[in-house]
Design an enzyme around this catalytic site. Structure first.
Site, PDB file in Angstrom:
ATOM      1  N   ARG A  79      10.135   6.285  -3.653  1.00  0.00           N
ATOM      2  CA  ARG A  79       9.702   5.390  -2.288  1.00  0.00           C
ATOM      3  C   ARG A  79       9.898   4.210  -2.471  1.00  0.00           C
ATOM      4  O   ARG A  79      10.792   3.731  -2.490  1.00  0.00           O
ATOM      5  CB  ARG A  79       8.127   5.068  -3.156  1.00  0.00           C
ATOM      6  CG  ARG A  79       7.628   6.273  -3.348  1.00  0.00           C
ATOM      7  CD  ARG A  79       5.871   5.417  -4.340  1.00  0.00           C
ATOM      8  NE  ARG A  79       6.111   7.011  -5.573  1.00  0.00           N
ATOM      9  CZ  ARG A  79       4.584   6.825  -5.993  1.00  0.00           C
ATOM     10  NH1 ARG A  79       4.486   5.891  -6.475  1.00  0.00           N
ATOM     11  NH2 ARG A  79       5.091   7.116  -7.035  1.00  0.00           N
ATOM     12  N   ASN A 105      -4.421  14.412 -18.488  1.00  0.00           N
ATOM     13  CA  ASN A 105      -3.871  12.881 -16.869  1.00  0.00           C
ATOM     14  C   ASN A 105      -3.765  14.363 -15.856  1.00  0.00           C
ATOM     15  O   ASN A 105      -3.117  15.520 -16.318  1.00  0.00           O
ATOM     16  CB  ASN A 105      -2.956  12.732 -16.825  1.00  0.00           C
ATOM     17  CG  ASN A 105      -2.287  11.717 -15.918  1.00  0.00           C
ATOM     18  OD1 ASN A 105      -3.227  12.402 -14.963  1.00  0.00           O
ATOM     19  ND2 ASN A 105      -1.226  11.326 -16.429  1.00  0.00           N
ATOM     20  N   ARG A 120      -7.542  10.110 -17.045  1.00  0.00           N
ATOM     21  CA  ARG A 120      -7.071   9.470 -16.379  1.00  0.00           C
ATOM     22  C   ARG A 120      -7.623   8.938 -14.807  1.00  0.00           C
ATOM     23  O   ARG A 120      -7.719  10.606 -14.425  1.00  0.00           O
ATOM     24  CB  ARG A 120      -5.082   9.206 -16.483  1.00  0.00           C
ATOM     25  CG  ARG A 120      -4.981   8.630 -15.691  1.00  0.00           C
ATOM     26  CD  ARG A 120      -3.179   9.273 -14.938  1.00  0.00           C
ATOM     27  NE  ARG A 120      -2.499   8.010 -13.780  1.00  0.00           N
ATOM     28  CZ  ARG A 120      -1.438   8.622 -13.445  1.00  0.00           C
ATOM     29  NH1 ARG A 120      -1.145   9.545 -13.137  1.00  0.00           N
ATOM     30  NH2 ARG A 120      -1.118   7.345 -12.615  1.00  0.00           N
ATOM     31  N   HIS A 150      -1.000   1.778 -12.447  1.00  0.00           N
ATOM     32  CA  HIS A 150      -0.009   1.378 -13.188  1.00  0.00           C
ATOM     33  C   HIS A 150      -0.845   1.025 -14.644  1.00  0.00           C
ATOM     34  O   HIS A 150      -0.745  -0.200 -15.882  1.00  0.00           O
ATOM     35  CB  HIS A 150       1.165   1.358 -13.536  1.00  0.00           C
ATOM     36  CG  HIS A 150       2.119   2.169 -12.532  1.00  0.00           C
ATOM     37  ND1 HIS A 150       3.214   1.504 -12.155  1.00  0.00           N
ATOM     38  CD2 HIS A 150       2.463   3.610 -13.199  1.00  0.00           C
ATOM     39  CE1 HIS A 150       3.804   2.523 -11.698  1.00  0.00           C
ATOM     40  NE2 HIS A 150       3.415   3.875 -11.910  1.00  0.00           N
ATOM     41  N   GLU A 171       0.297   5.092 -22.245  1.00  0.00           N
ATOM     42  CA  GLU A 171      -1.253   5.522 -21.701  1.00  0.00           C
ATOM     43  C   GLU A 171      -1.453   6.194 -22.092  1.00  0.00           C
ATOM     44  O   GLU A 171      -2.880   5.914 -22.203  1.00  0.00           O
ATOM     45  CB  GLU A 171      -0.271   5.709 -19.796  1.00  0.00           C
ATOM     46  CG  GLU A 171      -0.199   4.698 -19.498  1.00  0.00           C
ATOM     47  CD  GLU A 171       1.378   4.819 -18.655  1.00  0.00           C
ATOM     48  OE1 GLU A 171       1.581   5.843 -18.157  1.00  0.00           O
ATOM     49  OE2 GLU A 171       0.529   4.954 -16.826  1.00  0.00           O
TER      50      GLU A 171
END
Ligand code: ADP
Length: 398
Positions: A240, A7, A90, A179, A383
């Site tokens: 965010r 990743n 990823r 996601h 993940e």
């Protein structure tokens, strides 16, 4: 087969080596401060973390250091690099091009490059990681697993914005969602836990971490999710804003003398629970503040929970019901109060939390009461394992 999962971000890189047979993590770690000074963290299964400070001028050197650590005769987990069967990468944005994971050949890499406009902070960094691995392991198959792919099943009515359709036609401005690897993994695992066919369940996955999104999975397909063209839409997150009236941006820009870049900086980095509380983006700090009756912490947590509950409600409407609600990622897995807070809004659905069961952190567990009409799960995401599984499936054709 051993799978190296990568990743890759702009200045950091996380990795794991997973034995696809046993699904055990053989080693994992990260490279930080690539291009600055460089720091490798390496941890063999059952071993201590080893930290090496060393120059990493580029991602290629960083990956070389990871490979060296993996075959180190003392602490490594591989006899040689030939023991890596494939690398799973990823990739953040696959646009409309990629509705599934794919082998990374030259044409595919070009197509990913073309999606880079949509994720300028992520895709170029992901690609650098792929290129560096290709150079160092030219004969090892590389697979791309996209954050957006799982959501490509969203219907038009869910992915279109209420703007001139020409912008979609010309620039592909639409909702993509992120996601996806997590939402897919968690919703599949939820079906196993409740013992029902994946293709017949209505599941809502609340992935609540620093970045947070909710997904409606109906009969094994994502039909809606809270993030949009970018990961800024939807829930209130760590830093965010999530959903906001676009008009507020014009107003703020004028008042604060900000240009577009300045506004985006505010929305991405200085908003969310951080901005609301002015304490921290970390839920542990907010919970500590709230426990001392500090209203700044309380208002941030309440706003976060309220927004999340509204999305769950919306997705119950979108699916005309819900069988399972899952909580995952940093806050979802470790925040009993947040889970309970969200579920408290869902009494009308017959959702009832078992307070004892809900005391769990970071473990798979049913947290709803026996008589709850909806099963609620605490379900840690994985993940990396999902990427490794996709990679094996593509490489072996199974
Ligand atoms: P991301 O991958 O988006 O960076 P994570 O899924 O790792 O985010 O979630 C990170 C967040 O999880 C932290 O900011 C923190 O707020 C929250 N978190 C982690 N552990 C706990 C805990 N024990 N209690 C409450 N919140 C926690």
């Amino acid at each position: 087969m051993n799978i190296l999962v990568i990743n890759c971000g702009s200045s950091s890189l996380k990795y794991q080596v997973i034995d696809s047979g046993s699904e055990e993590v053989l080693a994992k770690g990260l490279c930080e401060r690539i291009g600055l000074d460089g720091r490798l963290v390496y941890q063999k299964a059952g071993g201590e973390k080893e930290i090496t400070e060393a120059d990493m001028p580029s991602h290629k050197q960083a990956i070389q250091m990871v490979l060296d650590a993996l075959v180190n005769p003392g602490t490594g987990v591989l006899g040689s690099l030939d023991e890596i069967g494939a690398v799973g990468h990823r990739i953040v944005h696959g646009g409309e091009e990629f509705a599934a994971s794919t082998l990374l050949g030259e044409e595919v890499l070009k197509a990913i490059e073309e999606c880079s406009d949509l994720a300028p902070l992520h895709n170029p960094a992901n690609l650098i990681g792929v290129r560096a691995c290709q150079e160092l392991m030219p004969n090892v198959p590389m697979v791309g697993v996209f954050d957006t792919a799982f959501h490509q099943t969203m219907p038009e009515k869910a992915y279109l914005y209420g703007i001139d359709y020409g912008y979609y036609e010309k620039y592909k401005v639409r909702r993509y969602g992120f996601h996806g690897t997590s939402h897919s993994y968690v919703s599949k695992r939820a079906a196993e836990i409740v013992g029902k066919p994946y293709g017949e369940l209505k599941t809502i996955v609340c992935h609540l971490g620093n970045g947070a999104s909710i997904c409606a999975v109906k009969n094994g397909k994502s039909i809606d999710t809270s993030m949009g063209l970018t990961p800024l839409e939807g829930l209130i997150m760590g830093t965010r804003s999530g959903d906001i009236d676009p008009g507020a941006m014009e107003y703020l820009a004028k008042k604060e003398g900000l240009d577009l870049e300045g506004i985006m900086e505010v929305l991405n980095k200085k908003s969310g629970v951080q901005g609301l509380s002015n304490i921290s983006s970390d839920f542990r700090d907010l919970e500590a503040a709230a426990a001392k009756d500090d209203h700044a912490g309380i208002r941030a947590l309440e706003a976060f929970i309220y927004r999340a509950a509204k999305y769950v409600g919306a997705y119950v409407a979108a699916m005309n019901g819900v069988d399972v609600i899952c909580f995952t990622a940093g806050v979802g897995e470790n925040g009993p109060d947040t889970r309970k807070g969200i579920c408290n809004y869902l009494g009308y659905l017959g959702v009832c939390i078992d307070d004892e069961a809900n005391k769990v952190r970071g473990e798979e567990r049913v947290i709803s009461a026996l008589d709850s009409k909806v099963t609620v799960l605490c379900l840690p995401t994985n993940e990396e394992l999902a990427i490794a599984r996709e990679t094996v499936a593509l490489v072996t054709g199974k």
